[in-house]
Design an enzyme around this catalytic site. Sequence first.
Site, PDB file in Angstrom:
ATOM      1  N   GLU A 137     -11.265 -10.469  -1.040  1.00  0.00           N
ATOM      2  CA  GLU A 137     -11.192  -9.516   0.081  1.00  0.00           C
ATOM      3  C   GLU A 137     -12.343  -9.042   0.607  1.00  0.00           C
ATOM      4  O   GLU A 137     -12.471  -7.850   0.179  1.00  0.00           O
ATOM      5  CB  GLU A 137     -10.104  -8.277  -0.367  1.00  0.00           C
ATOM      6  N   GLU A 153      -9.906  -0.533  -1.743  1.00  0.00           N
ATOM      7  CA  GLU A 153      -9.530   0.994  -1.652  1.00  0.00           C
ATOM      8  C   GLU A 153      -9.549   2.029  -2.729  1.00  0.00           C
ATOM      9  O   GLU A 153      -9.899   3.063  -2.740  1.00  0.00           O
ATOM     10  CB  GLU A 153      -8.075   1.041  -0.743  1.00  0.00           C
ATOM     11  N   SER A 174      -6.706  -9.013   6.736  1.00  0.00           N
ATOM     12  CA  SER A 174      -6.258  -9.260   8.221  1.00  0.00           C
ATOM     13  C   SER A 174      -5.434 -10.811   8.341  1.00  0.00           C
ATOM     14  O   SER A 174      -5.692 -11.374   9.143  1.00  0.00           O
ATOM     15  CB  SER A 174      -7.279  -9.097   9.172  1.00  0.00           C
ATOM     16  N   HIS A 194      -8.625  -3.108  -6.050  1.00  0.00           N
ATOM     17  CA  HIS A 194      -8.561  -3.239  -4.540  1.00  0.00           C
ATOM     18  C   HIS A 194      -9.739  -2.532  -4.138  1.00  0.00           C
ATOM     19  O   HIS A 194     -10.132  -1.275  -4.663  1.00  0.00           O
ATOM     20  CB  HIS A 194      -7.221  -2.643  -4.301  1.00  0.00           C
ATOM     21  N   GLY A 244      -7.616  -4.649   7.019  1.00  0.00           N
ATOM     22  CA  GLY A 244      -6.874  -3.602   7.959  1.00  0.00           C
ATOM     23  C   GLY A 244      -7.499  -3.635   9.318  1.00  0.00           C
ATOM     24  O   GLY A 244      -7.435  -2.628  10.066  1.00  0.00           O
ATOM     25  N   LYS A 278       0.992  -1.381  -0.009  1.00  0.00           N
ATOM     26  CA  LYS A 278       0.085   0.245   0.087  1.00  0.00           C
ATOM     27  C   LYS A 278       0.693   1.353  -0.190  1.00  0.00           C
ATOM     28  O   LYS A 278       1.966   1.165  -0.382  1.00  0.00           O
ATOM     29  CB  LYS A 278      -1.105  -0.047   1.275  1.00  0.00           C
TER      30      LYS A 278
HETATM   31  P1  PGA Z   1      -4.652  -6.341   5.384  1.00  0.00           P
HETATM   32  O1  PGA Z   1      -4.745  -5.996   3.908  1.00  0.00           O
HETATM   33  O2  PGA Z   1      -3.804  -7.748   5.414  1.00  0.00           O
HETATM   34  O3  PGA Z   1      -3.813  -5.269   5.998  1.00  0.00           O
HETATM   35  O4  PGA Z   1      -5.886  -6.306   6.060  1.00  0.00           O
HETATM   36  C1  PGA Z   1      -4.931  -6.514   2.888  1.00  0.00           C
HETATM   37  C2  PGA Z   1      -5.229  -5.970   1.566  1.00  0.00           C
HETATM   38  O5  PGA Z   1      -5.909  -4.993   1.493  1.00  0.00           O
HETATM   39  O6  PGA Z   1      -4.662  -6.254   0.544  1.00  0.00           O
END
Ligand code: PGA
Length: 246
Positions: free
Chosen positions: A161, A91, A205, A89, A167, A11
């Site tokens: 995901e 995000e 996570s 993703h 996160g 990220k």
């Molecule tokens: P995370 O993120 O392991 O920090 O939950 C995974 C991702 O967004 O690819």
Amino acid sequence: MARKLVVGNWKLNGSLAANEALLAACEALAGVDMAVCVPFPYLAQVASRLGGMALGAQTVSEFQSGAYTGEVSAEMLAEMGCRYVIVGHSERRALFGEDDATVGRKAAAALRAGLVPIVCVGESLSERDAGRVMEVIGRQLDAVRESIGAQGLSRTVIAYEPVWAIGTGRAASAEEAQAVHAAIRRQLAKYGAPAAEIRILYGGSVKTDNAQALFAMPDVDGGLIGGASLVAQDFMAVCRAAITGD
Ligand code: PGA
């Protein structure tokens, strides 16, 4: 599928010094495929210190060249040594307005340049609570299929995901992940894609204490790792948990 793939998603993190330290403590392990997806400015640095891991980026332009200020093409990523690029993703979808059709076009751009798109799909908590998990994921996959076809899907990696797990420290249980992965594989088969050969990663996570159970599931072909990929010993432990016999 026997051999698993574990991909670190850094990220918006890193510096020349921090990357150097992280990579010095990471190296490819036998029995698992490993990759790191890093911010664009660090591609060259990381490419020269991969220790046998593969390189990837975190997004890509849908365009090849031209008047698109700020964009980075798939061809440029390939030239820098990337094998993978994450597309769609959550995000990017939530914070940068990428819709399903855009994600499909980005997957097509990646394939055009010979990259392997890691196509992210997943539901929000309210969508899960409303029982709409496969409706949402089906729609996300449909858009990618429309853009690249079953033939293109055969050259992608899918990452499940769940948005509520990213996160947050609250991963899907191994059983929850397995159920969705199996449903995704069925959907890929319906498209006429070689579903058994397409890797479906779990992300959200994944940590040292839950990786083993997640990777033990028959339809979990590896992981997309955010936070834990920034700590060398955690990333290596997660990768070790994905080692299979061959
Ligand atoms: P995370 O993120 O392991 O920090 O939950 C995974 C991702 O967004 O690819």
